[in-house]
Design a protein around this motif. Sequence first.
Motif: not given
Length: 224
Positions: A31-48
């Motif tokens: 799952v890839a994104g920018s630094t601005l999307q970091f927290r959002k991606l973590l929340a959407a992908n709790p199992s990483h």
Amino acid sequence: MARKKVIFIADSLDNAHRFQQVLSGLDVDVVAGSTLQFRKLLAANPSHDLVIFEARGDVAKDVADVETVLVDDDSTSLLLIVNNEQLKEFRLPVQVKADFIVHGATAEECSARISQLLWPGNELSSSDFIAIDNMTMNLATYQVKVGGEPLDLTYLEYALLAFLVTHPGRTYSRDALLRRVWGFDYYGGSRTVDVHVRRVRAKLGPELAQRLETVRGVGYLWSV
């Protein structure tokens, strides 16, 4: 190796492109994104299993912020991408399992460091991973991908391609390939090599297929 999930965070296109090629050759979901999307991606992908984070500006602040976010997740590792200019101020986080890599590192080094974090004790060496144009080969897991898409190769097609790729610039006769790849004198005759070469070329696509050259009257070689 078990399939893992990686969150890749970067703002620069060169790192995004480099790591896309590297990660496409590993047994991971990304799952890839920018630094601005970091927290959002973590929340959407709790199992990483791994976060790859490109530190751009104030490296000390970036590392501290990422460590704060990840500190409560014992199962996650962190790979930081830093510039040479940042090394003087750079310190690895102490509360998160982490490593770093310098911007511009080779694909082989990137793959080795990622594998060490994801599969400790079972990591790939640089010789297990080959990247040529848009093709990646994982010699440890027998995976070949072109443009990030896996190729559906039979074992003998894979073995033939892997042998030639790992012995570039050298011509092998059909009989030599039968001995080195098939491992015996094939009863059906040496022309079976021609059949397998045609199939491999068709699956590689026109650009990569040009590297698998026919040397008239001799055999085949993988051109560098």
